[in-house]
Design a protein around this motif. Sequence first.
Motif, PDB file in Angstrom:
ATOM      1  N   UNK A   1       0.509 -17.586 -13.881  1.00 41.68           N
ATOM      2  CA  UNK A   1       1.499 -16.514 -13.991  1.00 41.68           C
ATOM      3  C   UNK A   1       2.882 -17.073 -13.736  1.00 41.68           C
ATOM      4  N   UNK A   2       3.905 -16.371 -14.193  1.00 42.13           N
ATOM      5  CA  UNK A   2       5.271 -16.859 -13.944  1.00 42.13           C
ATOM      6  C   UNK A   2       5.568 -16.905 -12.446  1.00 42.13           C
ATOM      7  N   UNK A   3       6.328 -17.888 -12.043  1.00 40.95           N
ATOM      8  CA  UNK A   3       6.793 -17.972 -10.664  1.00 40.95           C
ATOM      9  C   UNK A   3       7.951 -16.998 -10.496  1.00 40.95           C
ATOM     10  N   UNK A   4       7.786 -16.104  -9.568  1.00 38.99           N
ATOM     11  CA  UNK A   4       8.825 -15.104  -9.326  1.00 38.99           C
ATOM     12  C   UNK A   4       9.718 -15.603  -8.205  1.00 38.99           C
ATOM     13  N   UNK A   5      11.016 -15.716  -8.491  1.00 37.11           N
ATOM     14  CA  UNK A   5      11.965 -16.172  -7.479  1.00 37.11           C
ATOM     15  C   UNK A   5      12.894 -15.019  -7.113  1.00 37.11           C
ATOM     16  N   UNK A   6      12.604 -14.415  -5.987  1.00 41.27           N
ATOM     17  CA  UNK A   6      13.440 -13.314  -5.489  1.00 41.27           C
ATOM     18  C   UNK A   6      13.689 -13.605  -4.021  1.00 41.27           C
ATOM     19  N   UNK A   7      14.633 -14.471  -3.732  1.00 37.74           N
ATOM     20  CA  UNK A   7      14.793 -15.014  -2.380  1.00 37.74           C
ATOM     21  C   UNK A   7      15.099 -13.970  -1.310  1.00 37.74           C
ATOM     22  N   UNK A   8      15.708 -12.865  -1.684  1.00 36.51           N
ATOM     23  CA  UNK A   8      16.045 -11.846  -0.691  1.00 36.51           C
ATOM     24  C   UNK A   8      14.983 -10.763  -0.573  1.00 36.51           C
ATOM     25  N   UNK A   9      13.881 -10.906  -1.317  1.00 37.18           N
ATOM     26  CA  UNK A   9      12.867  -9.850  -1.331  1.00 37.18           C
ATOM     27  C   UNK A   9      12.071  -9.835  -0.030  1.00 37.18           C
ATOM     28  N   UNK A  10      11.719  -8.640   0.408  1.00 39.61           N
ATOM     29  CA  UNK A  10      10.810  -8.472   1.530  1.00 39.61           C
ATOM     30  C   UNK A  10       9.381  -8.475   1.009  1.00 39.61           C
ATOM     31  N   UNK A  11       8.493  -9.137   1.745  1.00 40.10           N
ATOM     32  CA  UNK A  11       7.079  -9.120   1.385  1.00 40.10           C
ATOM     33  C   UNK A  11       6.421  -7.925   2.064  1.00 40.10           C
ATOM     34  N   UNK A  12       5.931  -7.000   1.254  1.00 41.29           N
ATOM     35  CA  UNK A  12       5.302  -5.791   1.758  1.00 41.29           C
ATOM     36  C   UNK A  12       3.830  -5.767   1.391  1.00 41.29           C
ATOM     37  N   UNK A  13       3.115  -4.850   2.004  1.00 39.81           N
ATOM     38  CA  UNK A  13       1.732  -4.610   1.628  1.00 39.81           C
ATOM     39  C   UNK A  13       1.585  -3.129   1.322  1.00 39.81           C
ATOM     40  N   UNK A  14       0.844  -2.835   0.280  1.00 34.84           N
ATOM     41  CA  UNK A  14       0.532  -1.449  -0.069  1.00 34.84           C
ATOM     42  C   UNK A  14      -0.878  -1.433  -0.623  1.00 34.84           C
ATOM     43  N   UNK A  15      -1.597  -0.380  -0.336  1.00 30.67           N
ATOM     44  CA  UNK A  15      -2.964  -0.374  -0.831  1.00 30.67           C
ATOM     45  C   UNK A  15      -3.726   0.885  -0.489  1.00 30.67           C
ATOM     46  N   UNK A  16      -5.012   0.813  -0.768  1.00 28.05           N
ATOM     47  CA  UNK A  16      -5.936   1.929  -0.554  1.00 28.05           C
ATOM     48  C   UNK A  16      -7.088   1.447   0.302  1.00 28.05           C
ATOM     49  N   UNK A  17      -7.479   2.232   1.273  1.00 26.92           N
ATOM     50  CA  UNK A  17      -8.669   1.953   2.076  1.00 26.92           C
ATOM     51  C   UNK A  17      -9.491   3.235   2.160  1.00 26.92           C
ATOM     52  N   UNK A  18     -10.710   3.104   2.660  1.00 25.69           N
ATOM     53  CA  UNK A  18     -11.596   4.262   2.779  1.00 25.69           C
ATOM     54  C   UNK A  18     -11.914   4.511   4.241  1.00 25.69           C
ATOM     55  N   UNK A  19     -11.731   5.746   4.661  1.00 23.82           N
ATOM     56  CA  UNK A  19     -12.057   6.150   6.022  1.00 23.82           C
ATOM     57  C   UNK A  19     -13.296   7.038   5.975  1.00 23.82           C
ATOM     58  N   UNK A  20     -14.272   6.814   6.883  1.00 24.92           N
ATOM     59  CA  UNK A  20     -15.510   7.598   6.819  1.00 24.92           C
ATOM     60  C   UNK A  20     -15.299   9.089   7.057  1.00 24.92           C
ATOM     61  N   UNK A  21     -14.223   9.462   7.742  1.00 21.49           N
ATOM     62  CA  UNK A  21     -13.971  10.879   8.022  1.00 21.49           C
ATOM     63  C   UNK A  21     -13.012  11.491   7.013  1.00 21.49           C
ATOM     64  N   UNK A  22     -11.901  10.815   6.749  1.00 16.02           N
ATOM     65  CA  UNK A  22     -10.836  11.409   5.940  1.00 16.02           C
ATOM     66  C   UNK A  22     -10.801  10.912   4.502  1.00 16.02           C
ATOM     67  N   UNK A  23     -11.763  10.053   4.115  1.00 14.88           N
ATOM     68  CA  UNK A  23     -11.815   9.604   2.730  1.00 14.88           C
ATOM     69  C   UNK A  23     -10.752   8.571   2.424  1.00 14.88           C
ATOM     70  N   UNK A  24     -10.251   8.541   1.186  1.00 15.64           N
ATOM     71  CA  UNK A  24      -9.261   7.522   0.808  1.00 15.64           C
ATOM     72  C   UNK A  24      -7.944   7.720   1.550  1.00 15.64           C
ATOM     73  N   UNK A  25      -7.336   6.600   1.951  1.00 12.16           N
ATOM     74  CA  UNK A  25      -6.040   6.628   2.621  1.00 12.16           C
ATOM     75  C   UNK A  25      -5.143   5.585   1.974  1.00 12.16           C
ATOM     76  N   UNK A  26      -3.842   5.802   2.054  1.00 13.49           N
ATOM     77  CA  UNK A  26      -2.853   4.885   1.491  1.00 13.49           C
ATOM     78  C   UNK A  26      -2.168   4.156   2.641  1.00 13.49           C
ATOM     79  N   UNK A  27      -2.045   2.838   2.519  1.00 18.09           N
ATOM     80  CA  UNK A  27      -1.432   2.020   3.569  1.00 18.09           C
ATOM     81  C   UNK A  27      -0.161   1.375   3.045  1.00 18.09           C
ATOM     82  N   UNK A  28       0.818   1.275   3.928  1.00 17.84           N
ATOM     83  CA  UNK A  28       2.070   0.590   3.609  1.00 17.84           C
ATOM     84  C   UNK A  28       2.576  -0.116   4.856  1.00 17.84           C
TER      85      UNK A  28
END
Length: 898
Positions: free
Chosen positions: A583-610
């Motif tokens: 893939x292309x090398x992305x050069x964004x020197x001032x960018x913050x590295x974040x995490x975002x995603x989906x997980x599953x909780x046995x009580x509340x079902x799908x949850x969104x994380x950031x």
Amino acid sequence: MSIRNFDALFAPRSIALVGASDVPRSVGNVVARNLLAAGFAGPVMLVNPHHREIEGRPCHGSIAALPEPPDLAVVATPARTVPGVVRELAEAGCRAAVVISAGLSEASGASTLRQEMLDAARPHLMRIVGPNCLGLISTPSGINASFAHLTPRAGDIALVSQSGAIVTAVLDWADARGIGFSHVVSLGDMGDADFGDLLDYLSTDRATRSILLYVENVTFAKKFLSAARIAARSKPVLVIKSGRSAEGARAAKSHTGALAGSDIVYDAAFRRAGVLRVDTMEELFEAAATLSTGIRIGGDRLTILTNGGGAGVLAVDALEKLGGHLADMSDATRDALDAVLPPMWSRGNPVDIIGDATGERYGAALDVLMAGRESDAILVLNCPTAVADGMEAGAAVAEAARRRPRFPLLTSWLGGTAAGPVRAFFAAEKIATFDSPDDAVRAFTQLVEYRHNQALLLETPSAGVMIAPEDVAKARALLAAARNEGRAVLSEWEAKAVLALFGIPTVPTAFVATAEAAAQEFAAIGAPAVLKVVSPQVTHKSDVGGVRLNIGSAAEMAEAVAAMTRDVAKAVPGARIAGFTVQPMVSRPDAQELIAGIASDPTFGPVILFGTGGKATEVIGDRTIGLPPLNSVLARRMVECTQVSKLLAGFRDVAAVPMEALTDVLVRLAELAVLLPEVAELDINPLLADGDGVLALDARIALRANGAGAAGPAIRPYPRELEQRISLRDGAHYLLRPIRPEDEGALAEMVLQCAPEDLRLRFMGPMKALPHQTAARFSQIDYDREMAFVAIEPGSLYGEGAIFGVVRLVADPENEAAEFAVLVRSDMKGKGLGYLLMTAILAYGRARGLKRVYGEILRENVTMLKLAHDLGFRAERTESFSDTAHVTIELERLGDTG
């Protein structure tokens, strides 16, 4: 959810205690004494086959021997007898029981005693609190059906707890401080009645102004959240949740799954419901004391009034630590204080009025501060001195409070011997009082947070995202292909393809099997490029040398393939390398590295994380959780709850990240979680974010195991399947769809375009416009409790375009009856839109299982009365002088003639 027969719990006509005893300190004896001494006006009947009299009252030998069937029964018999006792009570006509007995989890044949008890009650619709509980107390009815050590005084706080020990601790603490309760319910094992049921009842209970919950676990997440959201809109709801473990995260396959511990999910659930979570018993006690005063605040600006500079500094430190704000002081307020205070006062906030401050000085300063507009609340502190009377100062504060009874006031008289009587005086005067400045400030910030949670529920989100059905179908096909190949994890390029279909920006990624193919792909994309290993045995590639960055030539790419093959084989012996991605090398020197995603909780079902992403994301632990579905407001709140949000706002020469781009990713992930329930976990790490926007650099999707049931969202998402096209008499076509939070502005605009007379007939009184809070409440609905359809032009985006008509149903907790309301824009009348709206909502009600729909119509509204008649509504008889008609339709009858 149901509150059926709850009147028998909280306002019974008669009570029976089965298992009454004359043995001192036994459960049966303590409950008997409590019942007889609490002031219940109806008959209290005691049952025990071995006694003729207990506590001076006649004792009946059996349930059959009772002079009348009890409305409410309290059962305190051995576990093995409980199913039979409940069956006999239910058959006799008893409508509710508090089962104090423990041990019902024991096996009884192929079932358990607990299940046998429930099976005995269910055919008769008998409600049960417990088993294994302390009991129930209702001060308005004079009921103490518990073995608590005291009967609380009457008040307007309701306490609902899974733990009986917590109940007795709270009662003991409150009694010493003169705090009363409306109802106290120990739920125990929650065989039948649970938090959702109690919240439904208490939300409309006139004797209750605030609700305290002690929660160990939630059994029915959707029911709990639906009830909590309704209750929190009408009165403060505070919760303490025990257990902060993250057991469910240990087996996670992704960073997102590992970070989404159960406790942070509960945090998100409480926040989404608009309730306030406290962390300790001490904070719960303090919250109870604060709520008992009736204090409410309108903002987050605090002014501190003190006779000691050190105490004021402590309060400021606590406020800063907890994220609060000191109120600014205006010149007018400073001048007014100059006129009543000695020259050496602090001339700022905190307002230090010097150690020799008399009651008169306290009262004068407080009058000035309360008259100003700078403060949302005032904290008054007092340090004991030999030259001033603390009680005199307290009396002056109380007198000032009487002059402005609605002004939020908190107090803290420091010390013990001298301060104790003053704090007791404040408690009697219903003035919030605390042992220390820290405690008082914490109470203030809790009130601020509660208000913020409530305001969040009423904010208007921006236009929502629309994922094309064909793109959803393509994404499902990608998941199905991986499943058919026996894979539980999508490849990186497949995961990115799914993200792209949901409108999330990604880096183009190609799969290659050989060094030659990698070199050819490099030639297509150019320098610099990135190479990553593809192996089912490798989860976190960078940990094992499976990522090579900044590749500048085809030769370097070929060499990188060879080196990576060696490194991965050494780090993970036996790992099968399926290939590589380029893939292309992305050069964004001032960018913050974040995490975002989906997980599953046995009580509340799908949850969104950031949160903060990158290699150290689990170490840093800076993350927040949200429950789908999300909108722009909720997504922004998620971002604001993280530490990295301070960097995202921009600093020095680093531009701010456009919030709309970031929140859009979270909203789209929430849509993905709802529309693709096959996804168990999803990782975007890192998600790069800078002034140019956001970009998913890496992605990972794990599927649910074959046959594994997916817990649905705890909050019912937008029911897109209910969208339909309609045609009016003039041939015009419209889209009829459920209302969304983004529709608030269009709904308010529709009302503005209606004739005043039409609005008066609809709202049964003068109405010019929908206030923001009302419009927000009408558009931000709980699809589990109510439904509203709006008619819009086809092709309009969510939250954009005009609304031409709206119809709604609001159902009762039993899901048996619902009230309707309908409004058509004045210029659309006479085209058949009202009839189509009502037809659609009645069809929905029937599909939902409602038994009847009803409404109130002004008798002069002949057009609406005729429409109701044409639809099959029956006008019920009402008082001749009533200006409204009550109309009802039995939904079972719909379609009977056809």
